[in-house]
Scaffold this motif. Structure first.
Motif, PDB file in Angstrom:
ATOM      1  N   GLY A   1      37.193   8.169 -44.835  1.00 55.73           N
ATOM      2  CA  GLY A   1      35.697   7.696 -44.536  1.00 55.73           C
ATOM      3  C   GLY A   1      34.645   8.122 -45.492  1.00 55.73           C
ATOM      4  N   LYS A   2      33.351   7.684 -45.444  1.00 53.83           N
ATOM      5  CA  LYS A   2      32.507   7.926 -46.505  1.00 53.83           C
ATOM      6  C   LYS A   2      32.141   9.392 -46.718  1.00 53.83           C
ATOM      7  CE  LYS A   2      28.078   6.296 -48.169  1.00 53.83           C
ATOM      8  NZ  LYS A   2      26.776   5.502 -47.564  1.00 53.83           N
ATOM      9  N   ALA A   3      31.840  10.218 -45.600  1.00 48.06           N
ATOM     10  CA  ALA A   3      31.183  11.484 -45.763  1.00 48.06           C
ATOM     11  C   ALA A   3      32.466  12.391 -46.572  1.00 48.06           C
ATOM     12  CB  ALA A   3      31.270  12.158 -44.332  1.00 48.06           C
ATOM     13  N   VAL A   4      33.986  12.261 -46.357  1.00 44.24           N
ATOM     14  CA  VAL A   4      34.792  12.892 -46.990  1.00 44.24           C
ATOM     15  C   VAL A   4      34.968  12.389 -48.370  1.00 44.24           C
ATOM     16  CG1 VAL A   4      37.186  13.440 -46.881  1.00 44.24           C
ATOM     17  CG2 VAL A   4      35.931  13.501 -44.708  1.00 44.24           C
ATOM     18  N   ILE A   5      34.848  11.302 -48.495  1.00 45.26           N
ATOM     19  CA  ILE A   5      35.089  10.783 -50.056  1.00 45.26           C
ATOM     20  C   ILE A   5      33.802  11.072 -50.974  1.00 45.26           C
ATOM     21  CG2 ILE A   5      35.074   8.477 -51.404  1.00 45.26           C
ATOM     22  CD1 ILE A   5      36.684   7.654 -48.930  1.00 45.26           C
ATOM     23  N   GLN A   6      32.487  11.214 -50.274  1.00 46.68           N
ATOM     24  CA  GLN A   6      31.489  11.533 -51.031  1.00 46.68           C
ATOM     25  C   GLN A   6      31.497  13.013 -51.287  1.00 46.68           C
ATOM     26  OE1 GLN A   6      27.650  11.973 -48.803  1.00 46.68           O
ATOM     27  NE2 GLN A   6      26.762  10.615 -50.618  1.00 46.68           N
ATOM     28  N   ALA A   7      32.037  13.834 -50.453  1.00 48.02           N
ATOM     29  CA  ALA A   7      32.179  15.121 -50.724  1.00 48.02           C
ATOM     30  C   ALA A   7      33.267  15.456 -51.609  1.00 48.02           C
ATOM     31  CB  ALA A   7      32.488  15.781 -49.454  1.00 48.02           C
ATOM     32  N   VAL A   8      34.251  14.733 -51.614  1.00 48.28           N
ATOM     33  CA  VAL A   8      35.599  14.831 -52.660  1.00 48.28           C
ATOM     34  C   VAL A   8      34.958  14.517 -54.012  1.00 48.28           C
ATOM     35  CG1 VAL A   8      37.616  13.807 -53.544  1.00 48.28           C
ATOM     36  CG2 VAL A   8      37.449  14.465 -50.930  1.00 48.28           C
ATOM     37  N   ALA A   9      34.352  13.652 -54.362  1.00 52.50           N
ATOM     38  CA  ALA A   9      33.726  13.222 -55.541  1.00 52.50           C
ATOM     39  C   ALA A   9      32.805  14.211 -56.095  1.00 52.50           C
ATOM     40  CB  ALA A   9      32.950  11.886 -55.587  1.00 52.50           C
ATOM     41  N   ARG A  10      32.094  14.964 -55.214  1.00 50.54           N
ATOM     42  CA  ARG A  10      31.116  16.030 -55.598  1.00 50.54           C
ATOM     43  C   ARG A  10      32.038  17.087 -56.090  1.00 50.54           C
ATOM     44  NH1 ARG A  10      26.695  15.747 -50.583  1.00 50.54           N
ATOM     45  NH2 ARG A  10      25.592  14.064 -51.452  1.00 50.54           N
ATOM     46  N   THR A  11      33.133  17.218 -55.908  1.00 55.00           N
ATOM     47  CA  THR A  11      33.796  18.465 -56.557  1.00 55.00           C
ATOM     48  C   THR A  11      34.532  18.027 -57.796  1.00 55.00           C
ATOM     49  OG1 THR A  11      36.374  17.610 -55.638  1.00 55.00           O
ATOM     50  CG2 THR A  11      34.756  19.036 -54.232  1.00 55.00           C
ATOM     51  N   SER A  12      34.422  16.838 -58.250  1.00 58.55           N
ATOM     52  CA  SER A  12      34.575  16.480 -59.853  1.00 58.55           C
ATOM     53  C   SER A  12      36.185  16.658 -60.076  1.00 58.55           C
ATOM     54  CB  SER A  12      33.519  17.178 -60.483  1.00 58.55           C
ATOM     55  OG  SER A  12      32.254  16.959 -60.562  1.00 58.55           O
ATOM     56  N   PRO A  13      36.923  16.145 -59.493  1.00 62.25           N
ATOM     57  CA  PRO A  13      38.312  16.460 -59.624  1.00 62.25           C
ATOM     58  C   PRO A  13      38.932  15.304 -60.828  1.00 62.25           C
ATOM     59  CG  PRO A  13      38.273  15.119 -57.767  1.00 62.25           C
ATOM     60  CD  PRO A  13      36.850  15.483 -58.017  1.00 62.25           C
ATOM     61  N   ARG A  14      39.828  15.774 -61.590  1.00 59.48           N
ATOM     62  CA  ARG A  14      40.297  14.998 -62.473  1.00 59.48           C
ATOM     63  C   ARG A  14      41.202  13.866 -62.166  1.00 59.48           C
ATOM     64  NH1 ARG A  14      43.410  19.552 -64.027  1.00 59.48           N
ATOM     65  NH2 ARG A  14      45.861  19.049 -63.706  1.00 59.48           N
ATOM     66  N   ALA A  15      41.739  14.361 -60.914  1.00 63.24           N
ATOM     67  CA  ALA A  15      42.583  13.519 -60.152  1.00 63.24           C
ATOM     68  C   ALA A  15      42.738  13.728 -58.883  1.00 63.24           C
ATOM     69  CB  ALA A  15      44.394  13.703 -60.821  1.00 63.24           C
ATOM     70  N   ILE A  16      42.848  12.441 -57.991  1.00 64.07           N
ATOM     71  CA  ILE A  16      42.844  12.615 -56.371  1.00 64.07           C
ATOM     72  C   ILE A  16      44.181  11.982 -55.885  1.00 64.07           C
ATOM     73  CG2 ILE A  16      41.792  11.864 -54.491  1.00 64.07           C
ATOM     74  CD1 ILE A  16      39.201  11.640 -56.403  1.00 64.07           C
ATOM     75  N   ALA A  17      44.921  12.754 -54.949  1.00 65.11           N
ATOM     76  CA  ALA A  17      46.147  11.931 -54.659  1.00 65.11           C
ATOM     77  C   ALA A  17      45.503  11.538 -53.007  1.00 65.11           C
ATOM     78  CB  ALA A  17      47.398  12.668 -54.786  1.00 65.11           C
ATOM     79  N   HIS A  18      45.700  10.241 -52.698  1.00 64.78           N
ATOM     80  CA  HIS A  18      45.414   9.901 -51.386  1.00 64.78           C
ATOM     81  C   HIS A  18      46.656   9.335 -50.770  1.00 64.78           C
ATOM     82  CE1 HIS A  18      43.658   7.508 -48.173  1.00 64.78           C
ATOM     83  NE2 HIS A  18      42.677   7.782 -48.292  1.00 64.78           N
ATOM     84  N   VAL A  19      47.134  10.072 -49.742  1.00 62.86           N
ATOM     85  CA  VAL A  19      48.177   9.473 -48.959  1.00 62.86           C
ATOM     86  C   VAL A  19      47.836   8.943 -47.602  1.00 62.86           C
ATOM     87  CG1 VAL A  19      50.434  10.532 -47.625  1.00 62.86           C
ATOM     88  CG2 VAL A  19      49.301  11.855 -49.623  1.00 62.86           C
ATOM     89  N   ALA A  20      48.380   7.748 -47.491  1.00 66.27           N
ATOM     90  CA  ALA A  20      47.858   6.736 -46.578  1.00 66.27           C
ATOM     91  C   ALA A  20      48.932   6.160 -45.484  1.00 66.27           C
ATOM     92  CB  ALA A  20      46.760   5.716 -46.771  1.00 66.27           C
ATOM     93  N   CYS A  21      48.731   6.231 -44.356  1.00 69.38           N
ATOM     94  CA  CYS A  21      49.869   5.699 -43.384  1.00 69.38           C
ATOM     95  C   CYS A  21      49.314   4.298 -42.852  1.00 69.38           C
ATOM     96  CB  CYS A  21      50.064   6.278 -42.170  1.00 69.38           C
ATOM     97  SG  CYS A  21      48.801   7.072 -41.106  1.00 69.38           S
ATOM     98  N   ASP A  22      48.245   3.832 -43.466  1.00 66.08           N
ATOM     99  CA  ASP A  22      47.561   2.609 -43.099  1.00 66.08           C
ATOM    100  C   ASP A  22      47.104   1.893 -44.211  1.00 66.08           C
ATOM    101  OD1 ASP A  22      45.309   0.774 -41.963  1.00 66.08           O
ATOM    102  OD2 ASP A  22      46.520   0.894 -40.433  1.00 66.08           O
ATOM    103  N   PRO A  23      47.756   0.539 -44.577  1.00 65.22           N
ATOM    104  CA  PRO A  23      47.054  -0.088 -45.731  1.00 65.22           C
ATOM    105  C   PRO A  23      45.663  -0.421 -45.745  1.00 65.22           C
ATOM    106  CG  PRO A  23      48.803  -1.337 -44.561  1.00 65.22           C
ATOM    107  CD  PRO A  23      48.764  -0.112 -43.997  1.00 65.22           C
ATOM    108  N   ALA A  24      45.164  -0.918 -44.640  1.00 61.56           N
ATOM    109  CA  ALA A  24      43.921  -1.475 -44.421  1.00 61.56           C
ATOM    110  C   ALA A  24      42.826  -0.137 -44.622  1.00 61.56           C
ATOM    111  CB  ALA A  24      43.491  -1.918 -43.099  1.00 61.56           C
TER     112      ALA A  24
END
Length: 393
Positions: free
Chosen positions: A329-352
């Motif tokens: 969701g938006k709040a978590v993704i915005q907070a992740v982007a603010r940490t300025s990582p060079r790489a993000i691994a997103h593990v998902a159990c639902d393709p939608a």
């Protein structure tokens, strides 16, 4: 040909199946209305029993007779496969199940994220025939035998004699024993697979046999896992997903990492072994206690990621997030982007949910470098994916 039978009189209609849809259904059309059909394959002509006509826009149905069968159709190995809600694809050859899942992942990424994905759904070690893999099962007791829910229903169906075919054999006898003791009890059976498998049984929230914690293995490393907590249910899933995450992130000695929705520290432990300083966030306090035990050098916080992460001022070189089925969701993704990582691994159990999250990441300057999908739920419509995202150039 769409309608050879008057559905209003019989509740059954002959339909030609269209594409596979998210959820394990084939899409058909009846007088301009979408009908989601379970138990069919694309291109087949089937007689469909309508099971839910409550919505004006779409109905649900179940294939009860195959008029013209696809070549990938097989006899279901479970005698209650058409009644039980636990499996969607027992009528499909195992390799073609992966093709159907590939189509769904590609369609969801295209429709919801605008991404053209040409990958495949990869098999994992441990269940070449799609059976005997599920190490965590939740049953109800019906007539003192294990039972599972019918599809989209609270009604129960007893598992066949010998146990549920997708349940790992190590836990089948324990399920039978536990379900003899209390009618309608919720019985969770968990197996951890070593040379001498551990089996724990929780009935109505109480541990009735086995240990409160169990030992899980990935490679040469071990993790303590709660008998009622989260761990991947396929014996080969944790290793396959962990390899994809670590390979995709390419961690360096001294990196700072965030492991979000960290559970008992699967990804944190592997990153720490490579000299990465890890911080984890997880809502379950029991899981956090085990993560601290499993990864002594890590720092772990109990709380909701969407509340804890925005309050943190830390920067991170790499981030792993393994959110629940609804996505980050938006709040978590915005907070992740603010940490300025060079790489993000997103593990998902639902393709939608993955597609929605990837689209949100795009708005914060991150795009997928790779997306891999894994068949860690054979015989079901479920599929796991790992997307590695990097800053857009």
């Amino acid at each position: 040909m769409q309608n050879c039978v008057d559905a209003s009189q019989t509740g059954e209609v002959d339909l030609v199946m269209g594409n596979i849809a998210h959820g394990g259904y084939c899409v058909a059309r009846l007088d301009g209305r979408v009908v989601f059909v379970r138990g069919a394959l694309p291109g087949e002509k089937v007689r469909v029993r309508l099971t839910d006509t409550s919505k004006a826009s779409h109905w649900f149905g179940h294939a009860v007779d195959i008029i013209s069968a696809d070549s990938h159709r097989v006899d279901a190995p479970c005698p209650v496969a058409g009644e039980c809600g636990g499996c969607d694809f027992q009528h499909v050859d195992v390799s073609f199940q992966r093709e159907l899942k590939r189509r769904v992942v590609a369609e969801q990424l295209s429709r919801l994220a605008g991404i053209t994905w040409s990958g495949k759904v990869e098999a994992v070690d441990g269940s070449s025939d799609g059976l005997g893999w599920r190490t965590r099962m939740q049953y109800r007791s019906l007539n003192q035998r294990p039972a599972l829910r019918r599809h989209r229903s609270h009604d129960l169906v007893q598992v066949p004699q010998g146990g549920c075919p997708i349940a790992h054999p190590a836990g089948r006898a324990a399920a039978e024993t536990a379900c003899r003791t209390a009618e309608q009890a919720i019985v969770m059976v968990t197996s951890c697979l070593t040379e001498d498998p551990e089996v724990s049984v929780i009935a109505d929230g109480q541990l009735v046999s086995g240990g409160e914690t169990m030992t899980a293995h990935v490679g040469q490393r071990r993790w303590k896992v709660g008998a009622g907590g989260f761990w991947q249910v396929h014996p080969g899933a944790a290793e396959a997903l962990a390899d994809a995450v670590v390979e995709g992130l390419n961690p360096h000695q001294g990196d700072e990492a965030l492991d979000l929705y960290c559970g008992v520290g699967l990804f944190a432990g592997l990153l720490a072994d490579r000299g990465v300083r890890v911080r984890g966030i997880e809502v379950s306090r029991q899981a956090v206690a085990l993560a601290r035990r499993n990864v002594p050098g890590g720092r772990f916080t109990a709380g909701r990621v969407e509340r804890v992460l925005p309050r943190m001022s830390t920067k991170a070189n790499i981030v792993v997030l393994d959110p629940p089925r609804k996505g980050a969701g938006k709040a978590v993704i915005q907070a992740v982007a603010r940490t300025s990582p060079r790489a993000i691994a997103h593990v998902a159990c639902d393709p939608a949910a993955l597609a929605r999250d990837v689209r949100l990441f795009d708005g914060y300057g991150y795009a997928p470098r790779s997306i891999r999908a894994f068949d860690v739920f054979p015989m079901t419509h479920h599929v796991e994916a790992v997307a590695v995202l990097e800053p857009k150039v």
